[in-house]
Design a protein around this motif. Structure first.
Motif, mmCIF file in Angstrom:
data_model
loop_
_atom_site.group_PDB
_atom_site.id
_atom_site.type_symbol
_atom_site.label_atom_id
_atom_site.label_comp_id
_atom_site.label_asym_id
_atom_site.label_seq_id
_atom_site.Cartn_x
_atom_site.Cartn_y
_atom_site.Cartn_z
ATOM 1 N N GLN A 64 0.833 -1.209 0.000
ATOM 2 C CA GLN A 64 0.000 0.000 0.000
ATOM 3 C C GLN A 64 0.871 1.263 0.000
ATOM 4 O O GLN A 64 0.541 2.239 -0.651
ATOM 5 N N SER A 65 1.966 1.232 0.738
ATOM 6 C CA SER A 65 2.774 2.455 0.865
ATOM 7 C C SER A 65 3.562 2.771 -0.393
ATOM 8 O O SER A 65 3.868 3.927 -0.646
ATOM 9 N N VAL A 66 3.904 1.770 -1.198
ATOM 10 C CA VAL A 66 4.643 2.056 -2.436
ATOM 11 C C VAL A 66 3.751 2.009 -3.673
ATOM 12 O O VAL A 66 4.227 2.280 -4.767
ATOM 13 N N ARG A 67 2.485 1.700 -3.504
ATOM 14 C CA ARG A 67 1.578 1.612 -4.656
ATOM 15 C C ARG A 67 1.609 2.888 -5.487
ATOM 16 O O ARG A 67 1.685 2.850 -6.694
ATOM 17 N N GLY A 68 1.591 4.025 -4.865
ATOM 18 C CA GLY A 68 1.649 5.303 -5.597
ATOM 19 C C GLY A 68 2.950 5.453 -6.362
ATOM 20 O O GLY A 68 2.966 5.975 -7.460
ATOM 21 N N ALA A 69 4.050 4.945 -5.801
ATOM 22 C CA ALA A 69 5.340 5.036 -6.479
ATOM 23 C C ALA A 69 5.336 4.198 -7.736
ATOM 24 O O ALA A 69 5.838 4.608 -8.778
ATOM 25 N N ALA A 70 4.765 3.001 -7.660
ATOM 26 C CA ALA A 70 4.714 2.123 -8.834
ATOM 27 C C ALA A 70 3.845 2.730 -9.919
ATOM 28 O O ALA A 70 4.171 2.675 -11.094
ATOM 29 N N ALA A 71 2.742 3.348 -9.517
ATOM 30 C CA ALA A 71 1.847 3.956 -10.498
ATOM 31 C C ALA A 71 2.458 5.206 -11.098
ATOM 32 O O ALA A 71 2.330 5.465 -12.286
ATOM 33 N N ARG A 126 10.614 -3.801 -11.364
ATOM 34 C CA ARG A 126 10.682 -4.403 -12.710
ATOM 35 C C ARG A 126 9.484 -3.999 -13.558
ATOM 36 O O ARG A 126 9.619 -3.719 -14.748
ATOM 37 N N GLN A 127 8.308 -3.965 -12.946
ATOM 38 C CA GLN A 127 7.101 -3.596 -13.675
ATOM 39 C C GLN A 127 7.189 -2.152 -14.170
ATOM 40 O O GLN A 127 6.903 -1.869 -15.335
ATOM 41 N N VAL A 128 7.581 -1.250 -13.298
ATOM 42 C CA VAL A 128 7.696 0.162 -13.670
ATOM 43 C C VAL A 128 8.758 0.333 -14.754
ATOM 44 O O VAL A 128 8.521 0.983 -15.775
ATOM 45 N N LEU A 129 9.933 -0.249 -14.535
ATOM 46 C CA LEU A 129 11.012 -0.118 -15.519
ATOM 47 C C LEU A 129 10.651 -0.789 -16.837
ATOM 48 O O LEU A 129 10.985 -0.281 -17.910
#
Length: 196
Positions: A64-71, A126-129
């Motif tokens: 939950q805390s990094v979800r915004g970072a991934a998006a 990996r998903q973001v990159l």
């Protein structure tokens, strides 16, 4: 006149936000492995049992805390603008150095700090990159466009890690424009039509 009592749902949202903010800051500071539910609760000024009630596990709290970072990891403009020339592509990538060398969002720092030791953070990174590489490769000619896009992204991640996590003096005191000046020839070589 007394203060208005907030509805229960609003109090819950505010408490949840306070817990997530505390978790984001702690994960950014010490990474997944060293962060504890107790430390998050202490920072959020709540009972550790409440953190578990809201999130169920440390893993879910991290997600939950990094979800915004991934998006938001794809919002830096990397890889957008299909059909633009190599010059424009390189300049747009180098334009993100101010963000990478400046104050990063805590969610992004949490993911970066944790990506080498925690599988969930590694998968998110990996998903973001991967998405950034896909978009970047669309703007690079040649059969090896994905490889070249991956090399470019690796260089940009390396600069970010060197500055944000390793705090290399050689990077921290240098203006982004100077780093951009030095990176520009190699990035242009990787985005050009013939790299052989």
């Amino acid at each position: 006149m007394g203060e208005r009592v907030l509805p229960r749902a609003e109090r819950r949202r505010r408490t949840e936000r306070r817990i997530l903010d505390a978790a984001r800051a702690l994960f950014a500071e010490v990474g997944y492995e060293r962060a504890t539910i107790r430390a998050v609760a202490r920072s959020a000024e709540v009972d550790p049992a409440l953190v578990m009630q809201y999130f169920g596990s440390k893993q879910e709290l991290f997600q939950q805390s990094v979800r915004g970072a991934a998006a938001s990891g794809t919002d830096e403009g990397e890889g957008e603008g299909q059909g633009e020339g190599a010059e424009g592509l390189v300049e747009r990538l180098l334009g993100t150095l101010g963000v990478k060398l400046g104050e990063m969002p805590q969610g992004s720092l949490a993911m970066m700090r944790s990506m080498l030791t925690h599988p969930e953070a590694a998968a998110s990174a990996r998903q973001v990159l991967g998405a950034q590489i896909d978009r970047l490769a669309e703007s690079i000619p040649g059969e090896d466009a994905r490889l070249r896009a991956a090399l470019i992204m690796t260089v940009m991640v390396g600069v970010t890690v060197g500055n944000q996590l390793l705090e290399l003096d050689e990077l921290r005191g240098v203006p982004p424009e100077e780093i951009a000046r030095l990176l520009r020839p190699s990035l242009r070589a990787l985005t050009g039509p013939d790299v052989s």
